[in-house]
Scaffold this motif. Sequence first.
Motif, PDB file in Angstrom:
ATOM      1  N   PHE A 125       1.985   5.153  13.910  1.00 45.21           N
ATOM      2  CA  PHE A 125       1.937   6.300  13.208  1.00 45.21           C
ATOM      3  C   PHE A 125       1.000   7.477  13.085  1.00 45.21           C
ATOM      4  O   PHE A 125       0.138   7.104  13.785  1.00 45.21           O
ATOM      5  N   VAL A 126       1.167   8.577  12.501  1.00 44.93           N
ATOM      6  CA  VAL A 126       0.368   9.723  12.406  1.00 44.93           C
ATOM      7  C   VAL A 126      -0.215   9.823  11.320  1.00 44.93           C
ATOM      8  O   VAL A 126       0.597   9.810  10.008  1.00 44.93           O
ATOM      9  N   ALA A 127      -1.558   9.714  10.989  1.00 44.11           N
ATOM     10  CA  ALA A 127      -2.289  10.096   9.647  1.00 44.11           C
ATOM     11  C   ALA A 127      -2.088  11.520   9.109  1.00 44.11           C
ATOM     12  O   ALA A 127      -2.295  12.531   9.988  1.00 44.11           O
ATOM     13  N   ILE A 128      -1.511  11.634   8.054  1.00 40.12           N
ATOM     14  CA  ILE A 128      -1.254  13.105   7.542  1.00 40.12           C
ATOM     15  C   ILE A 128      -2.000  13.368   6.397  1.00 40.12           C
ATOM     16  O   ILE A 128      -2.825  14.616   6.477  1.00 40.12           O
ATOM     17  N   LYS A 129      -1.885  12.626   5.168  1.00 45.61           N
ATOM     18  CA  LYS A 129      -2.633  13.284   4.053  1.00 45.61           C
ATOM     19  C   LYS A 129      -4.010  12.867   3.904  1.00 45.61           C
ATOM     20  O   LYS A 129      -4.387  11.443   3.557  1.00 45.61           O
ATOM     21  N   PRO A 130      -5.074  13.479   3.988  1.00 50.43           N
ATOM     22  CA  PRO A 130      -6.374  13.191   3.602  1.00 50.43           C
ATOM     23  C   PRO A 130      -6.743  12.407   2.223  1.00 50.43           C
ATOM     24  O   PRO A 130      -5.615  13.001   0.956  1.00 50.43           O
TER      25      PRO A 130
ATOM     26  N   GLY B 137       0.836  -1.247   0.085  1.00 49.06           N
ATOM     27  CA  GLY B 137      -0.007   0.136  -0.184  1.00 49.06           C
ATOM     28  C   GLY B 137       1.039   1.236   0.163  1.00 49.06           C
ATOM     29  O   GLY B 137       0.731   2.096   0.898  1.00 49.06           O
ATOM     30  N   ALA B 138       1.660   1.420  -1.025  1.00 49.87           N
ATOM     31  CA  ALA B 138       2.699   2.670  -0.945  1.00 49.87           C
ATOM     32  C   ALA B 138       2.054   3.727  -0.932  1.00 49.87           C
ATOM     33  O   ALA B 138       2.411   4.721  -0.235  1.00 49.87           O
ATOM     34  N   GLY B 139       0.732   4.011  -1.614  1.00 52.41           N
ATOM     35  CA  GLY B 139       0.014   5.250  -1.384  1.00 52.41           C
ATOM     36  C   GLY B 139      -0.435   5.577   0.192  1.00 52.41           C
ATOM     37  O   GLY B 139      -0.207   6.663   0.475  1.00 52.41           O
ATOM     38  N   PHE B 140      -0.925   4.592   0.649  1.00 58.37           N
ATOM     39  CA  PHE B 140      -1.192   4.774   2.041  1.00 58.37           C
ATOM     40  C   PHE B 140      -0.006   5.130   2.923  1.00 58.37           C
ATOM     41  O   PHE B 140       0.117   5.890   3.795  1.00 58.37           O
ATOM     42  N   PHE B 141       1.127   4.355   2.908  1.00 64.97           N
ATOM     43  CA  PHE B 141       2.318   4.553   3.629  1.00 64.97           C
ATOM     44  C   PHE B 141       3.076   5.802   3.253  1.00 64.97           C
ATOM     45  O   PHE B 141       3.763   6.536   4.033  1.00 64.97           O
ATOM     46  N   ARG B 142       2.700   6.358   2.072  1.00 62.80           N
ATOM     47  CA  ARG B 142       3.506   7.689   1.837  1.00 62.80           C
ATOM     48  C   ARG B 142       2.313   8.756   2.522  1.00 62.80           C
ATOM     49  O   ARG B 142       2.676   9.891   2.562  1.00 62.80           O
ATOM     50  N   ALA B 143       1.231   8.501   2.891  1.00 56.44           N
ATOM     51  CA  ALA B 143       0.156   9.442   3.477  1.00 56.44           C
ATOM     52  C   ALA B 143       0.257   9.504   4.970  1.00 56.44           C
ATOM     53  O   ALA B 143      -0.534  10.215   5.519  1.00 56.44           O
ATOM     54  N   ILE B 144       1.199   8.814   5.602  1.00 59.78           N
ATOM     55  CA  ILE B 144       1.420   8.708   7.109  1.00 59.78           C
ATOM     56  C   ILE B 144       2.875   8.886   7.501  1.00 59.78           C
ATOM     57  O   ILE B 144       3.658   8.897   6.665  1.00 59.78           O
ATOM     58  N   TRP B 145       3.148   9.301   8.593  1.00 62.96           N
ATOM     59  CA  TRP B 145       4.393   9.631   9.187  1.00 62.96           C
ATOM     60  C   TRP B 145       4.387   8.346  10.179  1.00 62.96           C
ATOM     61  O   TRP B 145       3.683   8.171  11.062  1.00 62.96           O
ATOM     62  N   ILE B 146       5.229   7.461   9.889  1.00 69.69           N
ATOM     63  CA  ILE B 146       5.485   6.157  10.874  1.00 69.69           C
ATOM     64  C   ILE B 146       6.512   6.578  11.577  1.00 69.69           C
ATOM     65  O   ILE B 146       7.547   6.801  11.677  1.00 69.69           O
ATOM     66  N   ASP B 147       5.938   6.487  13.216  1.00 69.17           N
ATOM     67  CA  ASP B 147       6.745   6.635  14.239  1.00 69.17           C
ATOM     68  C   ASP B 147       7.638   5.463  14.713  1.00 69.17           C
ATOM     69  O   ASP B 147       8.998   5.740  14.686  1.00 69.17           O
ATOM     70  N   GLU B 148       7.120   4.468  14.591  1.00 72.62           N
ATOM     71  CA  GLU B 148       7.896   2.977  14.914  1.00 72.62           C
ATOM     72  C   GLU B 148       7.066   2.140  14.242  1.00 72.62           C
ATOM     73  O   GLU B 148       5.963   1.930  14.477  1.00 72.62           O
ATOM     74  N   ILE B 149       8.021   0.823  14.059  1.00 75.63           N
ATOM     75  CA  ILE B 149       7.521  -0.546  13.876  1.00 75.63           C
ATOM     76  C   ILE B 149       8.022  -1.506  14.856  1.00 75.63           C
ATOM     77  O   ILE B 149       9.374  -1.351  15.044  1.00 75.63           O
ATOM     78  N   VAL B 150       7.448  -2.150  15.629  1.00 80.35           N
ATOM     79  CA  VAL B 150       7.763  -2.899  16.656  1.00 80.35           C
ATOM     80  C   VAL B 150       7.666  -4.502  16.250  1.00 80.35           C
ATOM     81  O   VAL B 150       6.488  -4.900  15.891  1.00 80.35           O
TER      82      VAL B 150
ATOM     83  N   ARG C  90      12.652   2.561  13.470  1.00 82.30           N
ATOM     84  CA  ARG C  90      12.159   3.898  13.056  1.00 82.30           C
ATOM     85  C   ARG C  90      12.233   4.347  11.656  1.00 82.30           C
ATOM     86  O   ARG C  90      13.522   4.877  11.506  1.00 82.30           O
ATOM     87  N   PRO C  91      11.756   3.864  10.597  1.00 80.86           N
ATOM     88  CA  PRO C  91      11.782   3.854   9.290  1.00 80.86           C
ATOM     89  C   PRO C  91      11.659   5.171   8.696  1.00 80.86           C
ATOM     90  O   PRO C  91      10.743   6.029   9.362  1.00 80.86           O
ATOM     91  N   LEU C  92      12.281   5.594   7.416  1.00 80.83           N
ATOM     92  CA  LEU C  92      11.889   6.883   6.821  1.00 80.83           C
ATOM     93  C   LEU C  92      10.844   6.597   6.016  1.00 80.83           C
ATOM     94  O   LEU C  92       9.915   7.614   5.389  1.00 80.83           O
ATOM     95  N   GLY C  93      10.382   5.337   5.651  1.00 80.11           N
ATOM     96  CA  GLY C  93       9.407   5.070   4.596  1.00 80.11           C
ATOM     97  C   GLY C  93       9.308   3.498   4.723  1.00 80.11           C
ATOM     98  O   GLY C  93      10.328   2.898   4.663  1.00 80.11           O
ATOM     99  N   ILE C  94       8.068   3.168   4.044  1.00 78.68           N
ATOM    100  CA  ILE C  94       7.897   1.729   3.796  1.00 78.68           C
ATOM    101  C   ILE C  94       6.847   1.783   2.525  1.00 78.68           C
ATOM    102  O   ILE C  94       6.025   2.514   2.284  1.00 78.68           O
ATOM    103  N   ASP C  95       7.238   0.487   1.875  1.00 79.79           N
ATOM    104  CA  ASP C  95       6.730   0.182   0.611  1.00 79.79           C
ATOM    105  C   ASP C  95       5.600  -0.858   0.897  1.00 79.79           C
ATOM    106  O   ASP C  95       4.288  -0.848   0.556  1.00 79.79           O
ATOM    107  N   SER C  96       6.160  -1.873   1.599  1.00 81.18           N
ATOM    108  CA  SER C  96       5.193  -3.063   1.769  1.00 81.18           C
ATOM    109  C   SER C  96       5.691  -3.706   3.214  1.00 81.18           C
ATOM    110  O   SER C  96       6.949  -3.703   3.669  1.00 81.18           O
TER     111      SER C  96
END
Length: 148
Positions: A121-126, A82-95, A102-108
């Motif tokens: 994560f924080v939802a950013i882009k509507p 879900g590349a579109g979704f992962f680019r519309a959020i700021w990921i704080d951490e993955i445990v 603490r990644p800069l970005g995720i594709d899958s």
Amino acid sequence: MKRITLTLAAAVFAFPAFADDDGAAARFGLAGILSATNSEDLPPIMLSAGQPLADAPLVLKSGTYYEIEIEADGSQELALVGAGFFRAIWIDEIVVEGLEIRPLGIDSFEFDEAGVMEVGFVAIKPGSYTLSVPQSRGDLQTLQITIE
């Protein structure tokens, strides 16, 4: 010295929300949007061969901090894209098993065996987004997500 004073004065007047007692600091607390009053746990996503990812679509609010568990039952190697979704959020951490990433970005994500990961994560882009299991047929293994 005058230059520093003028710069500080310009910053205060350019961002009146920081000085406003009824603004973001009052709503969220000292940690801003990462404060406990601005967070929500989401229902888990389950990765299982031929099974739905979730019971219902997700509706998120921009600026809110979310935590979600993604669990694989090990029935098959499964990924979640879900590349579109992962680019519309700021990921704080993955445990994963106590390891915090603490990644800069995720594709899958891909699970080769059973396991659980938690994503904060924080939802950013509507907008409207889709998470799905690649090469699955139909809507069974897709999750619709709306950020308002």
